[in-house]
Design a protein around this motif. Structure first.
Motif, short mmCIF file in Angstrom:
data_model
loop_
_atom_site.label_atom_id
_atom_site.label_comp_id
_atom_site.label_asym_id
_atom_site.label_seq_id
_atom_site.Cartn_x
_atom_site.Cartn_y
_atom_site.Cartn_z
N ILE A 5 7.20 11.37 -1.80
CA ILE A 5 7.59 10.13 -2.50
C ILE A 5 8.68 9.41 -1.71
O ILE A 5 8.61 8.20 -1.50
CB ILE A 5 8.06 10.45 -3.93
N SER A 13 2.65 1.62 -3.41
CA SER A 13 1.79 2.02 -4.53
C SER A 13 1.29 3.46 -4.38
O SER A 13 1.05 4.13 -5.38
CB SER A 13 0.61 1.05 -4.67
N GLN A 14 1.16 3.95 -3.15
CA GLN A 14 0.71 5.32 -2.94
C GLN A 14 1.77 6.34 -3.34
O GLN A 14 1.44 7.48 -3.64
CB GLN A 14 0.33 5.54 -1.47
N ARG A 15 3.01 5.95 -3.36
CA ARG A 15 4.06 6.91 -3.69
C ARG A 15 3.96 7.40 -5.13
O ARG A 15 4.42 8.48 -5.45
CB ARG A 15 5.43 6.32 -3.41
N PHE A 16 3.33 6.62 -6.00
CA PHE A 16 3.22 7.03 -7.40
C PHE A 16 2.21 8.16 -7.60
O PHE A 16 2.22 8.81 -8.63
CB PHE A 16 2.85 5.83 -8.28
N THR A 17 1.34 8.38 -6.62
CA THR A 17 0.35 9.45 -6.75
C THR A 17 0.79 10.73 -6.06
O THR A 17 0.10 11.74 -6.13
CB THR A 17 -1.00 9.01 -6.17
N MET A 18 1.92 10.72 -5.39
CA MET A 18 2.40 11.90 -4.67
C MET A 18 3.05 12.89 -5.63
O MET A 18 3.61 12.52 -6.65
CB MET A 18 3.42 11.50 -3.60
N ILE A 19 2.95 14.16 -5.28
CA ILE A 19 3.48 15.22 -6.13
C ILE A 19 4.88 15.64 -5.71
O ILE A 19 5.77 15.81 -6.54
CB ILE A 19 2.52 16.43 -6.12
N ARG A 38 0.84 -1.20 0.00
CA ARG A 38 0.00 0.00 0.00
C ARG A 38 0.87 1.25 0.00
O ARG A 38 0.63 2.19 -0.76
CB ARG A 38 -0.95 0.00 1.19
#
Length: 65
Positions: free
Chosen positions: A55, A44-50, A41
């Protein structure tokens, strides 16, 4: 060519098998609330961070889990 030999690196002798403890250990790794699920989890969430800081933080937490 290579040969696959199925054996443990260190021999183990289980004197008293405990199925309940084995189930608990497996659940911690592969269950929905286990370490592997939490790690995936975070990773995979790091790919949506700006921001790069977010990240890096999620990457560090995911690899630590």
């Amino acid at each position: 060519m290579w040969t696959y030999e199925k054996f443990l690196e260190y021999p183990i002798k289980i004197k008293n098998p405990n199925p309940n403890m084995a189930k608990t250990i497996i659940t911690q790794y592969g269950g929905p609330d286990g370490e592997l699920a939490a790690s995936l989890r975070y990773l995979s969430q790091r790919f949506t961070m700006i921001t790069p800081q977010a990240i890096a933080t999620l990457n560090d937490i995911g690899t630590e889990e």
